[in-house]
Design a protein around this motif. Structure first.
Motif, mmCIF file in Angstrom:
data_model
loop_
_atom_site.group_PDB
_atom_site.id
_atom_site.type_symbol
_atom_site.label_atom_id
_atom_site.label_comp_id
_atom_site.label_asym_id
_atom_site.label_seq_id
_atom_site.Cartn_x
_atom_site.Cartn_y
_atom_site.Cartn_z
ATOM 1 N N UNK A 7 0.785 -1.224 -0.017
ATOM 2 C CA UNK A 7 0.002 -0.057 0.008
ATOM 3 C C UNK A 7 0.825 1.283 0.044
ATOM 4 N N UNK A 8 1.991 1.564 -0.776
ATOM 5 C CA UNK A 8 2.819 2.497 -0.747
ATOM 6 C C UNK A 8 1.948 3.524 -1.672
ATOM 7 N N UNK A 9 2.007 4.597 -1.020
ATOM 8 C CA UNK A 9 1.258 5.900 -1.802
ATOM 9 C C UNK A 9 -0.065 5.963 -0.844
ATOM 10 N N UNK A 10 -0.386 4.984 -0.082
ATOM 11 C CA UNK A 10 -1.827 5.411 0.606
ATOM 12 C C UNK A 10 -1.394 6.239 1.911
ATOM 13 N N UNK A 11 -0.142 5.983 2.415
ATOM 14 C CA UNK A 11 0.221 7.018 3.435
ATOM 15 C C UNK A 11 -0.515 6.689 4.724
ATOM 16 N N UNK A 12 -0.304 5.421 4.993
ATOM 17 C CA UNK A 12 -1.060 5.083 6.467
ATOM 18 C C UNK A 12 -0.264 3.883 6.841
ATOM 19 N N UNK A 13 -0.044 3.802 8.263
ATOM 20 C CA UNK A 13 0.395 2.764 8.818
ATOM 21 C C UNK A 13 0.067 2.871 10.435
ATOM 22 N N UNK A 14 0.676 2.036 11.063
ATOM 23 C CA UNK A 14 0.299 2.066 12.610
ATOM 24 C C UNK A 14 1.816 1.717 13.266
ATOM 25 N N UNK A 15 1.695 1.996 14.603
ATOM 26 C CA UNK A 15 2.856 1.843 15.265
ATOM 27 C C UNK A 15 2.622 0.882 16.655
ATOM 28 N N UNK A 16 3.356 0.092 17.201
ATOM 29 C CA UNK A 16 3.066 -0.641 18.305
ATOM 30 C C UNK A 16 4.462 -0.393 19.184
ATOM 31 N N UNK A 17 4.405 -0.220 20.395
ATOM 32 C CA UNK A 17 5.625 -0.127 21.129
ATOM 33 C C UNK A 17 5.229 0.712 22.682
ATOM 34 N N UNK A 18 6.420 0.804 23.351
ATOM 35 C CA UNK A 18 6.020 1.537 24.478
ATOM 36 C C UNK A 18 5.314 2.618 24.615
ATOM 37 N N UNK A 19 4.263 2.752 25.661
ATOM 38 C CA UNK A 19 3.496 3.849 25.715
ATOM 39 C C UNK A 19 4.143 5.321 25.397
ATOM 40 N N UNK A 20 5.364 5.502 26.247
ATOM 41 C CA UNK A 20 5.900 6.860 26.029
ATOM 42 C C UNK A 20 6.448 7.074 24.605
ATOM 43 N N UNK A 21 6.756 6.136 23.982
ATOM 44 C CA UNK A 21 7.525 6.147 22.569
ATOM 45 C C UNK A 21 6.313 6.367 21.582
ATOM 46 N N UNK A 22 5.265 5.939 21.927
ATOM 47 C CA UNK A 22 4.120 6.008 20.875
ATOM 48 C C UNK A 22 3.638 7.407 21.257
ATOM 49 N N UNK A 23 3.529 7.909 22.448
ATOM 50 C CA UNK A 23 3.090 9.441 22.653
ATOM 51 C C UNK A 23 3.949 10.395 21.915
ATOM 52 N N UNK A 24 5.322 10.097 22.121
ATOM 53 C CA UNK A 24 6.272 11.036 21.534
ATOM 54 C C UNK A 24 6.016 10.886 20.061
ATOM 55 N N UNK A 25 5.738 9.707 19.309
ATOM 56 C CA UNK A 25 5.581 9.633 17.808
ATOM 57 C C UNK A 25 4.298 10.387 17.644
ATOM 58 N N UNK A 26 3.350 10.320 18.278
ATOM 59 C CA UNK A 26 1.858 10.921 18.085
ATOM 60 C C UNK A 26 2.150 12.451 17.934
ATOM 61 N N UNK A 27 2.780 12.915 18.861
ATOM 62 C CA UNK A 27 3.176 14.509 19.036
ATOM 63 C C UNK A 27 3.885 14.989 17.818
ATOM 64 N N UNK A 28 5.014 14.161 17.385
ATOM 65 C CA UNK A 28 5.868 14.442 16.344
ATOM 66 C C UNK A 28 4.836 14.323 14.798
ATOM 67 N N UNK A 29 3.988 13.284 14.780
ATOM 68 C CA UNK A 29 3.520 13.160 13.548
ATOM 69 C C UNK A 29 2.265 14.083 13.496
#
Length: 167
Positions: A7-29
């Motif tokens: 699905x390249x070009x669809x620009x969608x994905x998900x992340x799984x990991x430690x809550x602190x890392x996911x929160x930081x990723x969400x802020x950046x994203x």
């Protein structure tokens, strides 16, 4: 899902990991992009719920194409690349062709010049590395059929080895 589910070009994905890392990723994203459109969201759900039996043969095909492209590029005078670990493209070091001239006398001074030359002389579109902070590299996607990649590499080699004169 972009790579694992084709699905390249669809620009969608998900992340799984430690809550602190996911929160930081969400802020950046949240500061970098808008949310994915509803069509991409529905397609991702369908992909994740669908069959997975295509993934292994699909990955094998990509690895075969990657290896073929790396061999062909490394066999081309003035170009080199390393095999990527998990991408659908290679970054090709073009430092060995910078300074050469086209038959029309145009000097290849940058990866942008080389990308233009490859398109004009070889009919192959590549992405200059400048946009990624990687000049004088260029990016070559191998998400096409074996025959198309074989032909693209043949044209690149011809455009470089026969279409460029040494300085």
């Amino acid at each position: 899902v972009s790579k694992g589910h084709c699905m390249t070009g669809w620009r969608i994905g998900y992340g799984v990991g430690p809550a602190e890392l996911i929160r930081a990723m969400a802020r950046l994203q949240s500061q970098e992009t808008n949310g994915p459109c509803s069509i991409s969201q529905a397609a991702a759900v369908a992909a994740l719920r669908g069959p997975l039996d295509f993934i292994e043969p699909h990955n094998a095909a990509y690895q075969r194409r990657r290896d073929m492209v790396v061999r062909a590029i490394n066999a081309t005078e003035g170009l080199s690349c390393d095999p990527p670990d998990g991408a659908i493209y290679v970054f090709v070091d073009a430092a060995g062709v910078v300074g050469r001239r086209t038959a029309a006398g145009r000097v290849i001074e940058t990866d942008l010049d080389l990308a233009d030359h490859l398109l004009e002389a070889g009919g192959v579109a590549v992405v200059p590395g400048t946009g990624f902070g990687m000049s004088p590299f260029f990016r070559l996607c191998f998400a096409y059929s074996d025959d198309q990649m074989r032909e693209a590499c043949r044209r690149i080699r011809q455009a470089v080895e026969q279409g460029l004169e040494s300085p």
